[in-house]
Motif scaffolding. Structure first.
Motif, PDB file in Angstrom:
ATOM      1  N   UNK A 184       0.814  -1.219   0.000  1.00 22.62           N
ATOM      2  CA  UNK A 184       0.000   0.000   0.000  1.00 22.62           C
ATOM      3  C   UNK A 184       0.846   1.268   0.000  1.00 22.62           C
ATOM      4  N   UNK A 185       2.176   1.117  -0.022  1.00 15.38           N
ATOM      5  CA  UNK A 185       3.067   2.277   0.010  1.00 15.38           C
ATOM      6  C   UNK A 185       3.387   2.815  -1.374  1.00 15.38           C
ATOM      7  N   UNK A 186       4.360   3.705  -1.409  1.00 16.71           N
ATOM      8  CA  UNK A 186       4.769   4.396  -2.631  1.00 16.71           C
ATOM      9  C   UNK A 186       5.101   3.431  -3.767  1.00 16.71           C
ATOM     10  N   UNK A 187       5.986   2.471  -3.521  1.00 12.47           N
ATOM     11  CA  UNK A 187       6.425   1.560  -4.576  1.00 12.47           C
ATOM     12  C   UNK A 187       5.347   0.528  -4.886  1.00 12.47           C
ATOM     13  N   UNK A 188       4.690   0.005  -3.846  1.00 10.28           N
ATOM     14  CA  UNK A 188       3.629  -0.979  -4.061  1.00 10.28           C
ATOM     15  C   UNK A 188       2.499  -0.432  -4.915  1.00 10.28           C
ATOM     16  N   UNK A 189       2.077   0.802  -4.645  1.00 14.45           N
ATOM     17  CA  UNK A 189       1.007   1.426  -5.446  1.00 14.45           C
ATOM     18  C   UNK A 189       1.439   1.613  -6.893  1.00 14.45           C
ATOM     19  N   UNK A 190       2.715   1.958  -7.088  1.00 10.92           N
ATOM     20  CA  UNK A 190       3.226   2.149  -8.448  1.00 10.92           C
ATOM     21  C   UNK A 190       3.244   0.822  -9.208  1.00 10.92           C
ATOM     22  N   UNK A 191       3.683  -0.251  -8.536  1.00  8.94           N
ATOM     23  CA  UNK A 191       3.671  -1.575  -9.171  1.00  8.94           C
ATOM     24  C   UNK A 191       2.246  -1.959  -9.548  1.00  8.94           C
ATOM     25  N   UNK A 192       1.317  -1.700  -8.650  1.00  8.14           N
ATOM     26  CA  UNK A 192      -0.087  -2.022  -8.904  1.00  8.14           C
ATOM     27  C   UNK A 192      -0.604  -1.293 -10.140  1.00  8.14           C
ATOM     28  N   UNK A 193      -0.252  -0.036 -10.281  1.00  7.71           N
ATOM     29  CA  UNK A 193      -0.702   0.752 -11.433  1.00  7.71           C
ATOM     30  C   UNK A 193      -0.133   0.194 -12.741  1.00  7.71           C
ATOM     31  N   UNK A 194       1.151  -0.159 -12.738  1.00  8.69           N
ATOM     32  CA  UNK A 194       1.775  -0.707 -13.945  1.00  8.69           C
ATOM     33  C   UNK A 194       1.145  -2.058 -14.300  1.00  8.69           C
ATOM     34  N   UNK A 195       0.930  -2.905 -13.302  1.00  9.56           N
ATOM     35  CA  UNK A 195       0.345  -4.232 -13.528  1.00  9.56           C
ATOM     36  C   UNK A 195      -1.063  -4.106 -14.105  1.00  9.56           C
ATOM     37  N   UNK A 196      -1.848  -3.183 -13.565  1.00  9.56           N
ATOM     38  CA  UNK A 196      -3.221  -2.992 -14.059  1.00  9.56           C
ATOM     39  C   UNK A 196      -3.235  -2.542 -15.520  1.00  9.56           C
ATOM     40  N   UNK A 197      -2.227  -1.786 -15.920  1.00 14.33           N
ATOM     41  CA  UNK A 197      -2.164  -1.330 -17.315  1.00 14.33           C
ATOM     42  C   UNK A 197      -1.742  -2.450 -18.265  1.00 14.33           C
ATOM     43  N   UNK A 198      -1.064  -3.476 -17.724  1.00 10.86           N
ATOM     44  CA  UNK A 198      -0.606  -4.602 -18.545  1.00 10.86           C
ATOM     45  C   UNK A 198      -1.695  -5.646 -18.778  1.00 10.86           C
ATOM     46  N   UNK A 199      -2.359  -6.020 -17.694  1.00 11.34           N
ATOM     47  CA  UNK A 199      -3.417  -7.015 -17.789  1.00 11.34           C
ATOM     48  C   UNK A 199      -2.950  -8.410 -18.200  1.00 11.34           C
ATOM     49  N   UNK A 200      -1.804  -8.878 -17.663  1.00  7.11           N
ATOM     50  CA  UNK A 200      -1.330 -10.237 -17.996  1.00  7.11           C
ATOM     51  C   UNK A 200      -2.256 -11.282 -17.352  1.00  7.11           C
ATOM     52  N   UNK A 201      -2.648 -12.262 -18.156  1.00  3.97           N
ATOM     53  CA  UNK A 201      -3.668 -13.211 -17.695  1.00  3.97           C
ATOM     54  C   UNK A 201      -3.116 -14.311 -16.797  1.00  3.97           C
ATOM     55  N   UNK A 202      -1.808 -14.564 -16.865  1.00  4.54           N
ATOM     56  CA  UNK A 202      -1.269 -15.701 -16.096  1.00  4.54           C
ATOM     57  C   UNK A 202      -0.677 -15.278 -14.756  1.00  4.54           C
ATOM     58  N   UNK A 203      -0.888 -14.020 -14.348  1.00  2.00           N
ATOM     59  CA  UNK A 203      -0.355 -13.527 -13.082  1.00  2.00           C
ATOM     60  C   UNK A 203      -1.481 -13.016 -12.185  1.00  2.00           C
ATOM     61  N   UNK A 204      -1.501 -13.513 -10.960  1.00  2.00           N
ATOM     62  CA  UNK A 204      -2.416 -12.990  -9.941  1.00  2.00           C
ATOM     63  C   UNK A 204      -1.579 -12.235  -8.928  1.00  2.00           C
ATOM     64  N   UNK A 205      -1.881 -10.948  -8.757  1.00  2.00           N
ATOM     65  CA  UNK A 205      -1.110 -10.106  -7.846  1.00  2.00           C
ATOM     66  C   UNK A 205      -1.920  -9.820  -6.593  1.00  2.00           C
ATOM     67  N   UNK A 206      -1.275  -9.969  -5.442  1.00  5.91           N
ATOM     68  CA  UNK A 206      -1.912  -9.707  -4.149  1.00  5.91           C
ATOM     69  C   UNK A 206      -1.090  -8.637  -3.430  1.00  5.91           C
ATOM     70  N   UNK A 207      -1.696  -7.470  -3.225  1.00  3.02           N
ATOM     71  CA  UNK A 207      -0.991  -6.357  -2.581  1.00  3.02           C
ATOM     72  C   UNK A 207      -1.454  -6.255  -1.129  1.00  3.02           C
ATOM     73  N   UNK A 208      -0.506  -6.429  -0.213  1.00  4.44           N
ATOM     74  CA  UNK A 208      -0.823  -6.473   1.217  1.00  4.44           C
ATOM     75  C   UNK A 208      -0.328  -5.221   1.924  1.00  4.44           C
ATOM     76  N   UNK A 209      -0.978  -4.882   3.021  1.00  4.92           N
ATOM     77  CA  UNK A 209      -0.509  -3.788   3.880  1.00  4.92           C
ATOM     78  C   UNK A 209      -0.288  -4.338   5.282  1.00  4.92           C
TER      79      UNK A 209
END
Length: 318
Positions: free
Chosen positions: A13-38
């Motif tokens: 939920x921090x600076x880098x985690x939120x940035x990774x989440x934004x990049x991943x959402x723009x990619x939309x890769x089907x074989x990856x499930x991302x779990x962002x924890x705080x």
């Protein structure tokens, strides 16, 4: 199905985690499930709580961003807490990753863990070449031990556990708390408040002459994802802009003034200490792998960061 990945991001939920989440959402890769924890999801200093988290999500890969962090004064007065809490956290994440068969862990270090007395530019081989700065030795030694543990897990169990070392990161979702923020978010909040109160003088501590390398969080996020997918060395890798992209604190202040369209004046309070003149990091290893990677122009990254704060200051970490 064997190619499917579940990637657990601690500190998501921090600076880098939120940035990774934004990049991943723009990619939309089907074989990856991302779990962002705080930190609300589990106390990573607790072995059993961490184990339950891994049993719940069954990650195949981990990006370990979570850490106990703080400003200079908090570090100086709580070195033992920073040492013990980060050691516990890192030990639990790596040990449980091993126990549950995680294929790869990418942990986040920091350039502040390098020796206090060193030559520049710093590179990946120099992390353990002398004591860190005494102000944050607890945090630094705990972070350094991740590198030691990565090598030990690889040697004894063949684990692909590695780490990255970013230079100064900034961007949306930063920490703007004056007690613990880094220079860019601190100055963004300061200038925002000056404008809000109708002030016409932007006072910056020090002479403005020190040089720093700053990496935009979205650029760092792309590099983190590349490391997760493609980088297969246990040895750490510095994720930094080029040496030629160093900017002075004065240049930073001027970019902020432009981004805010502030019509007042900048004043440098030379009675305040500058700190280290430069902390240059070499990204030669990164450039060996990614010679053509394009970093976001500093002025554009600053403008996007300022615009985000202007829109979200009420809910930002102030």
């Amino acid at each position: 199905m064997s190619d499917n990945k579940t990637i657990l991001v601690t500190g998501g939920s921090g600076l880098v985690g939120r940035a990774i989440q934004k990049v991943i959402e723009s990619e939309g890769k089907s074989n990856e499930t991302w779990v962002f924890l705080s930190s609300k999801d589990a106390d990573l200093c607790d072995y059993n709580a961490t184990k339950q988290l891994f049993e719940k999500y069954k990650p195949t890969h981990v990006i370990h961003l979570a850490a106990m962090v703080g400003g200079l004064f908090h570090n100086m007065s709580h070195n033992l807490d920073f040492l013990r809490n980060n050691l516990h956290m890192n030990d639990n994440v790596l040990q449980i990753s091993y126990e549950t068969g995680v294929k790869k862990v990418v942990s986040c270090l920091s350039t502040c863990i390098f020796p206090d007395k060193t030559e520049y530019p710093i590179d990946e081989t120099m992390i353990h070449n002398g004591p860190p700065h005494p102000s944050n030795f607890g945090y630094s030694y705990a972070k350094r031990m991740i590198d030691v543990m990565n090598k030990a897990y690889f040697e004894q169990h063949g684990c692909m556990f590695t780490s990255v070392v970013p230079c100064n990161v900034f961007g949306p979702h930063d920490n703007y708390n004056p007690e613990s923020s880094h220079v860019i978010p601190g100055l963004i909040k300061k200038l925002f408040d000056i404008i809000k109160e109708g002030g016409d003088t932007f006072t910056v501590m020090g002479t403005g002459k020190p040089l720093r390398q700053f990496i935009y969080s979205l650029d760092l996020a792309k590099l983190f994802i590349w490391v997760l997918r493609e980088y297969n060395e246990v040895e750490p890798i510095i994720l930094s802009v080029d040496e030629s992209s160093e900017v002075s604190i004065q240049q930073l202040a001027e970019e902020l003034v432009n981004a805010f369209d502030f019509k007042g004046k900048i004043v440098f309070d030379t009675t305040k200490a500058d700190g280290q003149f430069k902390k240059t990091a070499s990204n030669k290893k990164l450039r060996k792998y990614l010679p053509d990677f394009q970093f976001t122009e500093f002025s554009q990254a600053i403008k996007e960061s300022v615009d985000w704060y202007k829109e979200n200051h009420d809910t930002a970490r102030n």
